[in-house]
Design a protein around this motif. Structure first.
Motif, PDB file in Angstrom:
ATOM      1  N   GLU A   1      -4.927   7.136 -33.953  1.00 26.34           N
ATOM      2  CA  GLU A   1      -5.873   7.028 -32.836  1.00 26.34           C
ATOM      3  C   GLU A   1      -7.316   6.932 -33.321  1.00 26.34           C
ATOM      4  O   GLU A   1      -8.193   6.486 -32.578  1.00 26.34           O
ATOM      5  CB  GLU A   1      -5.692   8.222 -31.887  1.00 26.34           C
ATOM      6  CG  GLU A   1      -4.398   8.097 -31.092  1.00 26.34           C
ATOM      7  CD  GLU A   1      -4.065   9.329 -30.270  1.00 26.34           C
ATOM      8  OE1 GLU A   1      -4.946  10.190 -30.080  1.00 26.34           O
ATOM      9  OE2 GLU A   1      -2.902   9.431 -29.829  1.00 26.34           O
ATOM     10  N   SER A   2      -7.574   7.340 -34.570  1.00 23.23           N
ATOM     11  CA  SER A   2      -8.927   7.192 -35.131  1.00 23.23           C
ATOM     12  C   SER A   2      -9.131   5.781 -35.678  1.00 23.23           C
ATOM     13  O   SER A   2     -10.195   5.465 -36.204  1.00 23.23           O
ATOM     14  CB  SER A   2      -9.144   8.193 -36.267  1.00 23.23           C
ATOM     15  OG  SER A   2      -8.965   9.506 -35.793  1.00 23.23           O
TER      16      SER A   2
ATOM     17  N   ARG B   1      -0.703  11.003 -35.796  1.00 20.22           N
ATOM     18  CA  ARG B   1      -1.133  10.370 -34.540  1.00 20.22           C
ATOM     19  C   ARG B   1      -2.662  10.394 -34.419  1.00 20.22           C
ATOM     20  O   ARG B   1      -3.275   9.454 -33.906  1.00 20.22           O
ATOM     21  CB  ARG B   1      -0.459  11.031 -33.342  1.00 20.22           C
ATOM     22  CG  ARG B   1       1.016  10.686 -33.292  1.00 20.22           C
ATOM     23  CD  ARG B   1       1.742  11.340 -32.135  1.00 20.22           C
ATOM     24  NE  ARG B   1       3.173  11.263 -32.326  1.00 20.22           N
ATOM     25  CZ  ARG B   1       3.942  10.221 -32.018  1.00 20.22           C
ATOM     26  NH1 ARG B   1       3.392   9.136 -31.492  1.00 20.22           N
ATOM     27  NH2 ARG B   1       5.243  10.249 -32.233  1.00 20.22           N
TER      28      ARG B   1
ATOM     29  N   LYS C   1      -8.548  14.721 -34.504  1.00 20.93           N
ATOM     30  CA  LYS C   1      -9.331  13.480 -34.328  1.00 20.93           C
ATOM     31  C   LYS C   1     -10.831  13.784 -34.360  1.00 20.93           C
ATOM     32  O   LYS C   1     -11.614  13.093 -35.008  1.00 20.93           O
ATOM     33  CB  LYS C   1      -8.972  12.849 -32.978  1.00 20.93           C
ATOM     34  CG  LYS C   1      -8.436  11.477 -33.137  1.00 20.93           C
ATOM     35  CD  LYS C   1      -7.965  10.788 -31.891  1.00 20.93           C
ATOM     36  CE  LYS C   1      -8.168  11.422 -30.556  1.00 20.93           C
ATOM     37  NZ  LYS C   1      -7.628  10.679 -29.442  1.00 20.93           N
TER      38      LYS C   1
ATOM     39  N   ARG D   1      -3.812  17.440 -31.769  1.00 24.39           N
ATOM     40  CA  ARG D   1      -4.104  16.053 -32.163  1.00 24.39           C
ATOM     41  C   ARG D   1      -5.558  15.702 -31.838  1.00 24.39           C
ATOM     42  O   ARG D   1      -6.263  15.097 -32.634  1.00 24.39           O
ATOM     43  CB  ARG D   1      -3.153  15.138 -31.396  1.00 24.39           C
ATOM     44  CG  ARG D   1      -3.217  13.720 -31.820  1.00 24.39           C
ATOM     45  CD  ARG D   1      -2.087  12.967 -31.164  1.00 24.39           C
ATOM     46  NE  ARG D   1      -2.427  12.512 -29.837  1.00 24.39           N
ATOM     47  CZ  ARG D   1      -1.565  12.335 -28.837  1.00 24.39           C
ATOM     48  NH1 ARG D   1      -0.288  12.603 -29.012  1.00 24.39           N
ATOM     49  NH2 ARG D   1      -1.954  11.903 -27.673  1.00 24.39           N
ATOM     50  N   THR D   2      -6.015  16.118 -30.666  1.00 18.45           N
ATOM     51  CA  THR D   2      -7.399  15.837 -30.253  1.00 18.45           C
ATOM     52  C   THR D   2      -8.383  16.518 -31.206  1.00 18.45           C
ATOM     53  O   THR D   2      -9.388  15.923 -31.601  1.00 18.45           O
ATOM     54  CB  THR D   2      -7.620  16.353 -28.810  1.00 18.45           C
ATOM     55  OG1 THR D   2      -6.624  15.757 -28.006  1.00 18.45           O
ATOM     56  CG2 THR D   2      -8.980  16.012 -28.265  1.00 18.45           C
TER      57      THR D   2
END
Ligand SMILES: Cc1ncc(C[n+]2csc(CCOP(=O)(O)OP(=O)(O)O)c2C)c(N)n1
Ligand code: SF4
Length: 275
Positions: free
Chosen positions: A39-40, A35, A187, A183-184
């Motif tokens: 998102e990147s 994910r 990223k 996840r953050t």
């Protein structure tokens, strides 16, 4: 019905079902990583995922992208080759604590020192999962392992502190309970140029959990929930004692290896021209 984008990054037909035990944390880490990649804004052909050998190192086999399942402990040297040959690729290394910090420990510290642009995701489950629960460099003193039936005598070390001391520009930690947070962080690590490390504290209920009577996967996740503290909440060093400190632990700047290397090649070529 539209197929969720995540399936575009998974070898659904070729590789599933997976080999991981029920309740293992590695699938959650893989989910967060894919994910974060989506998102990147990275497409399958813009990434290369590299691993050594271990349960964690099976992840690249399930990902539909350029992937490289190499030798135990040798993910970082292989990733270094990939990155130098294809600097345009986003190179991500996935490794277990045994793979990255025992047999691969020397590669790890020197890659951090060199600061070549890659993201390393360390799945720390405190033991060697794939080979049956032997102790690793992160097994805490006093805990049980197949190689420590009366308790582990050695002290463990902290991969994040080592990476920072060796020169990594970004170091962070989360757990398989804090999946959105994880996840953050992944990223952020991908975005940052240079050697970056994200440590994922993960559960191995089959071996480490069972040998240490920590309960099932849910109990282990509850432990992560109840014992994690965000670095931003630490006001006094005592606040961190016995806790899993999560968040961005280090975010700095340093010259990136490939950029320096390119400059040296340019100078060498210019000199040759003048001779
Ligand atoms: C050179 C070499 N030594 C030992 C092994 C056996 N071996 C395979 S996986 C592994 C340990 C895996 O533990 P870890 O890296 O912590 O990953 P996990 O399985 O816990 O995800 C070992 C010792 C091997 N494959 N190659
Ligand atoms: S042995 Fe442990 S790390 Fe390996 S798949 Fe099973 S639960 Fe996961």
């Amino acid at each position: 019905m539209k197929t969720p984008e995540i399936f575009e990054y998974i070898r659904v037909d070729e590789r599933l079902p997976h080999i991981l035990c029920p309740g293992c944390g590695i699938g959650s880490a893989m989910n967060a990583m894919i994910r974060a990649i989506i998102e990147s804004g990275l497409k399958n052909d813009e990434i290369c995922i590299v691993s050594g050998i271990g349960c964690s190192s099976r992840i690249p086999g399930y990902i539909d992208a350029d992937t490289f399942h190499t030798l135990h402990g040798r993910a970082i040297p292989s990733a270094t080759g990939v990155k130098l040959a294809h600097p345009e690729l986003e190179v991500i290394v996935i490794a277990g604590d045994g793979d990255l910090l025992a047999i691969g420990g020397n590669h790890f510290i020197h890659a951090a020192r060199r600061n070549l642009d890659m993201t390393v995701i360390l799945i720390n489950n405190f033991n060697y999962g794939m080979t049956g629960g032997q102790a690793s460099p992160t097994t805490p003193q006093g805990r049980y392992a197949k190689t420590a039936p009366y308790g582990w005598a050695e002290r463990n070390f902290d991969a994040c502190s080592i990476a920072q001391a060796a020169g990594a520009v970004f170091v962070a930690r989360s757990t398989t309970y804090h999946i959105t947070h994880l996840r953050t962080l992944i990223k952020q690590a991908i975005k940052k140029k240079g050697f970056t490390l994200v440590e994922v504290i993960s559960q191995c209920p089959t071996l480490y959990g069972r040998l240490n009577r920590l309960g099932d996967a849910v109990k282990m996740l509850e432990y992560f929930r109840d014992n994690a503290i965000s670095i931003s909440q630490i006001k006094d060093p005592n606040d961190a004692v016995g806790k899993i400190v999560i968040g961005v632990l280090h975010d700095g700047e340093a010259s990136e290896y490939y950029e320096t290397y390119k400059e040296i090649i340019r100078k060498a070529q210019a000199q040759k021209h003048h001779v």
